[in-house]
Scaffold this active site. Structure first.
Site, PDB file in Angstrom:
ATOM      1  N   SER A 151       0.874  -1.002  -0.006  1.00  0.00           N
ATOM      2  CA  SER A 151      -0.098   0.090   0.010  1.00  0.00           C
ATOM      3  C   SER A 151       0.980   1.259   0.046  1.00  0.00           C
ATOM      4  O   SER A 151       1.616   1.572  -0.907  1.00  0.00           O
ATOM      5  CB  SER A 151      -1.147  -0.159   1.065  1.00  0.00           C
ATOM      6  OG  SER A 151      -1.722   1.027   1.157  1.00  0.00           O
ATOM      7  N   HIS A 178      -2.523  -1.235  -3.259  1.00  0.00           N
ATOM      8  CA  HIS A 178      -3.691  -0.565  -3.075  1.00  0.00           C
ATOM      9  C   HIS A 178      -3.696   0.797  -4.096  1.00  0.00           C
ATOM     10  O   HIS A 178      -2.778   1.890  -3.713  1.00  0.00           O
ATOM     11  CB  HIS A 178      -3.909   0.069  -1.610  1.00  0.00           C
ATOM     12  CG  HIS A 178      -4.260  -1.164  -0.681  1.00  0.00           C
ATOM     13  ND1 HIS A 178      -3.742  -0.960   0.723  1.00  0.00           N
ATOM     14  CD2 HIS A 178      -4.649  -2.193  -0.883  1.00  0.00           C
ATOM     15  CE1 HIS A 178      -4.226  -1.992   1.313  1.00  0.00           C
ATOM     16  NE2 HIS A 178      -4.835  -2.758   0.248  1.00  0.00           N
ATOM     17  N   ASP A 271      -4.513  -4.660   6.351  1.00  0.00           N
ATOM     18  CA  ASP A 271      -4.536  -5.261   5.097  1.00  0.00           C
ATOM     19  C   ASP A 271      -3.674  -6.296   4.981  1.00  0.00           C
ATOM     20  O   ASP A 271      -2.418  -5.942   4.625  1.00  0.00           O
ATOM     21  CB  ASP A 271      -5.163  -4.769   4.035  1.00  0.00           C
ATOM     22  CG  ASP A 271      -5.717  -5.618   2.845  1.00  0.00           C
ATOM     23  OD1 ASP A 271      -6.161  -6.406   3.002  1.00  0.00           O
ATOM     24  OD2 ASP A 271      -5.574  -4.880   1.610  1.00  0.00           O
TER      25      ASP A 271
END
Length: 334
Positions: A151, A178, A271
């Site tokens: 991310s 992401h 995540d």
């Protein structure tokens, strides 16, 4: 949630201020009118989120993002009159750690508030997940598969890792970064300019192939099906990030019967942590990026806390570790 605004246009500042005022839980931390001022203010008072303009005098939003993520990291969303027109600048800012981007004020408050809400959930996200213990016999007919999730700060980390894989690399690679779908084609092109292996956006039916990199390309979740090919799925709908690293990791833990390596890189939130644990329990070798080389030590930290990582490594050691592991398991050069 404390939010700062960085924009040299006073009308834009006022428009953003009015949008934030519609939500009682959002407080304006401070306003800066150029990047240099933003870097100084963030060092003294780091907010939860910065709405960062792209083009500004003295110091633009890209350089300000780079310095803030280096000195006093926090969530940053790029705000510009045209994301498409300044896509190159936005992607560069994302390589330094910006999370997202949006047009303003033409896009109105709904889209902006939705993105802010997503980031707010990410900052305070918690993860509950079941753990599964699996026994697996690896099928040697399948190529080794490396799955990577990342991310904030991920673009630079990915370049460092992928650029070390040689042209004759025999493992397949699948990546979730992401990133909103509108930026994926430009991001894929940018990566392809800096690595040796071919990289393409994963499509419905794409299959892991030796020496080929597949990148998640929509706002739905990249998943592996029972036929060992990739697809996209809208469910689960409650994931903070779309695509979700956890969803990909869980699907390959359930389906892939070849050798596998799971890698979780820099990023805010959690995540991928639970998914990495499922991979480890399914017999995969798992790696988390270490604190010192992360732009934001969030997702890897969560994985370490769950004891999901077999190894915790600096970013420049991850590719060599994968290469060594695959060479040892195959007992031949890859």
């Amino acid at each position: 949630m404390r939010i700062a605004i960085v924009n040299d246009m006073r009308m834009a500042v006022e428009a953003l201020r009015r949008v934030l005022a519609t939500i009682p839980d959002y407080d304006l931390a401070w306003v800066a009118y150029d990047g240099e001022e933003a870097v100084s203010k963030c060092a003294v008072d780091t907010p939860d989120l910065i709405l960062m303009d792209v083009l500004m005098p003295c110091m633009d939003g890209v350089e300000a993002t780079r310095q803030i993520m280096s000195k006093s990291p926090c969530a940053i969303m790029m705000v510009t009159v045209s994301v498409n027109q300044y896509a190159g600048n936005v992607l560069e800012a994302m390589t330094y750690g910006a999370l997202d981007a949006i047009n303003t004020p033409a896009e109105g408050s709904v889209g902006l508030l939705k993105k802010i809400s997503t980031i707010a959930k990410l900052i305070g996200v918690s993860s509950q997940g079941r753990t599964l213990k699996k026994t697996r016999v690896f099928q040697k007919s399948l190529p080794p598969l490396i799955v990577i999730g990342t991310s904030t700060g991920g673009p630079q980390a990915l370049v460092q890792i992928l650029s070390q894989f040689p042209q004759d690399f025999h493992a397949a690679v699948a990546i979730v970064q992401h990133l909103d779908a509108q930026f994926v084609p430009g991001f894929a092109a940018w990566l392809n300019e800096q690595i040796l292996l071919p990289l393409e956006i994963a499509g419905k039916g794409s299959r892991p192939q030796p020496g080929k990199i597949l990148l998640a390309g929509t706002n739905h979740h990249l998943v592996m099906g029972s036929n060992l090919s990739f697809d996209y799925n809208e469910q689960p709908s409650n994931c903070v990030y779309r695509p979700s690293i956890d969803v990909l990791f869980k699907s390959v833990a359930d389906r892939w019967t070849g050798q596998g390596i799971g890698v979780l890189l820099t990023g805010m939130g959690r995540d991928g942590a639970q998914g990495l644990k499922l991979l480890r329990e399914a017999g995969w070798h798992t790696i988390a990026q270490n604190r010192e080389t992360c732009a934001v030590y969030g997702m890897p930290k969560a994985a370490v806390e769950l004891q999901a990582a077999v190894e915790v490594l600096p970013v420049d050691a991850i590719a060599p570790a994968c290469t060594k592991l695959l060479r040892m398991s195959a007992n031949k050069p890859i």
